[in-house]
Write a protein that holds these residues in place. Structure first.
Motif, short mmCIF file in Angstrom:
data_model
loop_
_atom_site.label_atom_id
_atom_site.label_comp_id
_atom_site.label_asym_id
_atom_site.label_seq_id
_atom_site.Cartn_x
_atom_site.Cartn_y
_atom_site.Cartn_z
N LEU A 27 5.87 -7.66 2.41
CA LEU A 27 5.95 -8.07 3.68
C LEU A 27 5.53 -9.44 4.05
O LEU A 27 4.51 -9.73 4.92
CB LEU A 27 5.17 -7.06 4.57
N ARG A 28 5.82 -10.48 3.39
CA ARG A 28 5.26 -11.78 3.43
C ARG A 28 6.29 -12.85 4.02
O ARG A 28 6.15 -14.14 3.78
CB ARG A 28 4.63 -12.30 2.08
N THR A 29 7.44 -12.59 4.54
CA THR A 29 8.55 -13.48 5.04
C THR A 29 7.91 -13.81 6.32
O THR A 29 7.09 -13.45 6.88
CB THR A 29 9.79 -12.89 5.15
N ILE A 30 8.35 -15.06 6.72
CA ILE A 30 8.45 -15.77 8.03
C ILE A 30 9.06 -15.18 9.07
O ILE A 30 10.28 -15.30 9.05
CB ILE A 30 8.50 -17.29 7.93
N LEU A 31 8.55 -14.61 10.15
CA LEU A 31 9.15 -13.94 11.19
C LEU A 31 9.35 -15.21 12.19
O LEU A 31 8.70 -15.98 12.43
CB LEU A 31 8.32 -12.82 11.65
N PRO A 32 10.42 -14.83 13.18
CA PRO A 32 11.23 -13.78 13.06
C PRO A 32 12.49 -13.53 12.43
O PRO A 32 13.35 -12.44 12.16
CB PRO A 32 11.74 -13.77 14.49
N ASP A 33 12.95 -14.61 11.57
CA ASP A 33 14.03 -14.62 10.75
C ASP A 33 14.05 -14.20 9.42
O ASP A 33 14.74 -14.35 8.53
CB ASP A 33 14.52 -16.20 10.88
N GLU A 34 12.66 -13.69 8.91
CA GLU A 34 12.56 -13.29 7.59
C GLU A 34 12.91 -14.12 6.60
O GLU A 34 13.52 -14.15 5.70
CB GLU A 34 13.43 -11.85 7.52
N ILE A 35 12.20 -15.42 6.90
CA ILE A 35 12.35 -16.65 5.93
C ILE A 35 11.63 -16.44 4.61
O ILE A 35 10.20 -16.24 4.64
CB ILE A 35 12.24 -17.76 6.54
N PRO A 36 11.95 -16.53 3.59
CA PRO A 36 10.91 -16.32 2.16
C PRO A 36 10.06 -17.33 2.35
O PRO A 36 10.57 -18.71 2.70
CB PRO A 36 11.96 -16.38 1.00
N SER A 37 8.86 -17.19 2.34
CA SER A 37 7.61 -18.05 2.70
C SER A 37 7.19 -18.85 1.53
O SER A 37 7.50 -18.36 0.32
CB SER A 37 6.48 -17.29 3.31
N PRO A 38 6.62 -19.93 1.47
CA PRO A 38 6.14 -20.68 0.37
C PRO A 38 4.95 -19.89 -0.59
O PRO A 38 5.00 -19.97 -1.65
CB PRO A 38 5.42 -21.89 1.14
N MET A 39 4.35 -18.83 0.24
CA MET A 39 3.18 -18.20 -0.56
C MET A 39 4.16 -17.31 -1.54
O MET A 39 3.58 -16.78 -2.46
CB MET A 39 2.37 -17.53 0.37
N MET A 40 5.37 -16.94 -0.93
CA MET A 40 6.21 -15.97 -1.86
C MET A 40 6.65 -16.78 -3.16
O MET A 40 6.58 -16.19 -4.27
CB MET A 40 7.27 -15.33 -1.21
#
Length: 367
Positions: A27-40
């Motif tokens: 559960l680490r995506t960027i909301l609201p668009d569930e963008i894979p995050s740099p931390m992922m």
């Protein structure tokens, strides 16, 4: 650790060791668009190793397929660059990245599905939970899929696989475990259909077959894996004869000559151990039905992983919890170094803390 650190051909790839990063919903995506995050990207890059296999957390194939807010998905173009960064991070360490594709089925809520009822093979009472902006909440009532709707979901699996390929992933894994949609079709506790997708096991695996064939049409069989959970309890799943059911599933998967079959031991339910010290049972009875590589998962440590590979019941072992807090887990297991304890409170969402900030082992002598 001699068996864990010998090369192994897995589909199209020769792995340098047998320790696999298990797919974990974090559960680490960027909301609201569930963008894979740099931390992922940091998280997966840290856990990649030369010739090692990294399985990327369950990635929902559509809006209706989602179960948990913040979880991974890949169904719109705004997500492409984030996923490319993750594949690149794994490849930069010499690893191989497979994206696990999932449809949550009845394990969902209308806030996650865009307002429509969650779908399932059949309507069977279910008291599970989904994760929305309000936290974990009871799932919404689900409805049974109409026959004419099923090809559309199979096509969503194919499109998601193509997206994964375009983003640079080396393969895909079909999530056929843990009571999600594919598993709901397989097991007779959740599938009471009387059409071509229900009744005898030959019919109940039809959805699985079609999904596997869709993924193979994109990647080829040697870059496709499937995860199953015989006798698993997550998601209120059940079957009247799980050994017979999953022996048949293993034979079906063997006929496709896929890259691997990934088996969750029933001593594990999600991120919890149900039966401490229980020996592996699922891989043992399935070995005779599947001739390709088997990945065992669920409750292993270094010694038990070495033992199950040495026995021949499995060829590789997937680690989740210990890999979450030990980015260099293969190195630590090989050299029998201490393991950093995992932090359960950080499993289901949060920041970089206790996610991508765990250090590799420091061999520098302490003064």
């Amino acid at each position: 650790m001699a068996h864990l650190f010998t090369p192994k051909q897995v589909g199209a790839f020769v792995l340098s060791h047998r320790i696999v990063l298990a797919p974990m919903t974090r559960l680490r995506t960027i909301l609201p668009d569930e963008i894979p995050s740099p931390m992922m990207a940091d998280f997966y890059g840290q856990r990649a190793s030369e010739g090692g296999l990294v399985l990327i957390e369950g990635v929902s194939i559509s809006k209706v397929a989602r179960s948990y807010i913040g979880a991974a998905s890949f169904f719109h173009d705004g997500q492409i660059e984030g996923w490319k960064a993750i594949a690149d991070a794994v490849h930069a360490k010499g690893g191989y990245a497979f994206m696990q594709l999932i449809h949550g089925g009845r394990q969902s809520h209308v806030e996650m599905t865009g307002g429509v009822d969650p779908v399932a093979p059949s309507v069977v009472p279910f008291e599970g939970v989904a994760l929305t902006k309000d936290g974990f909440v009871p799932v919404s009532p689900h409805r049974a899929l109409c026959l004419e709707e099923i090809p559309g979901i199979i096509e969503e699996f194919r499109v998601a696989a193509q997206r994964a390929k375009d983003a640079g992933f080396d393969g895909v894994e079909l999530h056929g475990a843990n009571g999600y949609l594919v598993d709901q079709f397989i097991q007779d506790g959740t599938n009471t259909r009387t059409d071509a997708y229900g009744g005898p096991i030959e019919n109940r695996v039809r959805f699985l077959r079609e999904a596997v064939e869709a993924l193979i049409s994109v990647f080829g069989a040697d870059r496709v894996g499937v995860r199953i959970s015989p006798s698993g309890e997550w998601g209120g799943i059940s079957d009247s004869d799980p050994e017979a059911t999953f022996s048949h599933v293993a034979q079906v998967l063997d006929s496709y000559r896929i890259a691997y079959m990934h088996v969750i031991e029933p001593r594990i339910k999600g991120d919890d151990t149900l039966h401490e010290g229980h020996p592996p049972v699922a891989v043992k009875y399935l070995r005779r039905y599947f001739s390709g590589p088997i990945i065992a998962a669920g409750g292993f440590d270094g010694d038990s992983a070495e033992a199950v590979v040495a026995s021949g019941d499995a060829d590789l072992v997937a680690f989740g919890r210990y890999f979450s807090s030990n980015p260099d887990l293969p190195y630590r297991l090989k050299h029998k170094l201490p393991l950093t304890p995992y932090v359960r409170a950080a499993f289901w969402g949060g920041t970089e803390r206790h996610y991508s900030d765990f250090p590799a082992y420091d061999a520098t002598p302490k003064e």
